[in-house]
Write an enzyme that holds these catalytic residues in place. Structure first.
Site, PDB file in Angstrom:
ATOM      1  N   LYS A 175       3.428  -2.997  12.887  1.00 19.14           N
ATOM      2  CA  LYS A 175       4.054  -3.940  11.952  1.00 19.14           C
ATOM      3  C   LYS A 175       4.940  -3.200  10.950  1.00 19.14           C
ATOM      4  O   LYS A 175       5.985  -3.718  10.534  1.00 19.14           O
ATOM      5  CB  LYS A 175       2.994  -4.760  11.221  1.00 19.14           C
ATOM      6  CG  LYS A 175       2.213  -5.731  12.118  1.00 19.14           C
ATOM      7  CD  LYS A 175       3.044  -6.932  12.541  1.00 19.14           C
ATOM      8  CE  LYS A 175       2.182  -8.004  13.216  1.00 19.14           C
ATOM      9  NZ  LYS A 175       2.968  -9.162  13.667  1.00 19.14           N
ATOM     10  N   TYR A 195       0.038  -5.864   5.363  1.00 21.98           N
ATOM     11  CA  TYR A 195      -0.497  -4.503   5.533  1.00 21.98           C
ATOM     12  C   TYR A 195       0.522  -3.580   6.212  1.00 21.98           C
ATOM     13  O   TYR A 195       0.252  -2.400   6.424  1.00 21.98           O
ATOM     14  CB  TYR A 195      -1.873  -4.484   6.207  1.00 21.98           C
ATOM     15  CG  TYR A 195      -2.030  -5.074   7.585  1.00 21.98           C
ATOM     16  CD1 TYR A 195      -1.404  -4.518   8.689  1.00 21.98           C
ATOM     17  CD2 TYR A 195      -2.872  -6.162   7.789  1.00 21.98           C
ATOM     18  CE1 TYR A 195      -1.583  -5.037   9.957  1.00 21.98           C
ATOM     19  CE2 TYR A 195      -3.057  -6.699   9.050  1.00 21.98           C
ATOM     20  CZ  TYR A 195      -2.409  -6.134  10.143  1.00 21.98           C
ATOM     21  OH  TYR A 195      -2.586  -6.656  11.402  1.00 21.98           O
TER      22      TYR A 195
END
Ligand code: COA
Length: 278
Positions: free
Chosen positions: A166, A151
């Site tokens: 991330k 994701y």
């Protein structure tokens, strides 16, 4: 699973794993030690680190642990210096420490957003920079693996601080792969799909969600920790050193399942597909 490697694949490797006391970090630590590596682990909970260190010692070799909140550069510097002095020249770093929770974005406090970004993005930066400074100063090669997630590029509802962090980690991986390639420092990322850990299952998985993830996965199963260890060990081993700046996905095809426009046809009864034939 039978390991494809000789059991001394990581002999002479010295690897620091953040968040190495539990979950995937622990599996990586034990897996690398089994392949002959010396392992340093850090995390916020001393008791958890002590337990994992005891398991590492049973495998054999020299290991090191210390407490550390990766959000705090001074604590990171202490752990990194400690790992270099105890084990000798580190050869690898796994940025695995993470924090995450499920929360509607409109309900997030500024502090909640900062807590996750602080651990995942800032923490990865602090650890990577601290270790690379040693490598660059001593003209030593090194390999960094950042534990990322799919994701990072698809985005995901309800975990926006983690998504943002991330995505930043992935951008950092690619940037530093180019910046530090000339120092023989490689950076890669691994994007694991669903791998069962106590922390993730307790914090992120309401009842029934595991079944949902398995059902929607093309392979109809979760990943095994052995599979992740094998991939990470290969990247660290020196056998595929031309891989630099990449992110390797290990998710059974999970994210692609959601992406292909016609993937949904797999759930349509075959007789309905027959009707499309001319
Ligand atoms: N929903 C919304 N906000 C949350 C939350 C949740 N589930 N959990 C924590 N927060 C908020 C807190 O309320 C706090 O914000 P506030 O000061 O405005 O109230 C902020 O996040 C920091 O929380 P705190 O518990 O003080 O921080 P921490 O540094 O101790 O914890 C976290 C870090 C937030 C990541 C925590 O969830 C954690 O430690 N988790 C364990 C590791 C983990 O996440 N593992 C996931 C497995 S992948």
């Amino acid at each position: 699973m039978i390991s494809p490697f000789r059991n001394d694949l990581l002999k002479d490797h010295k690897i620091l794993i953040t968040g190495g006391g539990s979950g995937l970090g622990k599996s990586l630590a034990l897996g690398f030690a089994t392949l002959g590596a010396s392992v340093a682990i850090c995390g916020r909970r001393r008791d958890v680190l002590e337990e994992t260190a005891a398991e590492l010692n049973k495998i054999g070799g020299t290991h090191f642990f210390d407490t550390c909140d990766v959000r705090k550069p001074d604590e990171v510097a202490r752990v990194v210096d400690g790992a270099f002095s105890s084990l000798g020249q580190l050869t690898g770093l796994i940025n695995n420490a993470a924090g995450n929770f499920v929360c509607p974005t409109e309900a997030l406090s500024a502090n909640a957003f900062n807590a996750v970004v602080g651990i995942v993005l800032n923490g990865t930066f602090h650890c990577t920079q601290a270790v690379a400074k040693h490598w660059i100063e001593k003209k030593q090669a090194g390999s960094v693996i950042n534990i990322c997630t799919t994701y990072a590029w698809t985005g995901s509802a309800l975990v926006v601080p983690s998504v943002c962090a991330k995505a930043g980690v992935l951008a950092m991986t690619r940037s530093l792969a180019v910046e530090w390639g000339r120092h023989n420092i490689r950076l890669n990322a691994i994007a694991p799909g669903p791998f069962k850990t106590e922390g993730a299952w307790k914090n992120l998985m309401p009842a029934g969600f595991e079944k949902f993830l398995v059902d929607k996965n093309p392979m109809k199963r979760l990943g095994t920790h052995e599979e992740l260890v094998t991939l990470a060990a290969l990247l660290l081993s020196g056998s595929v050193n031309y891989i630099n700046g990449d992110c390797i996905t290990i998710d059974g095809g999970e994210w692609l399942q959601g992406a292909g426009q016609f993937n949904g046809l797999l759930t349509v009864p075959p007789e309905q597909l027959e009707q499309l034939k001319r």
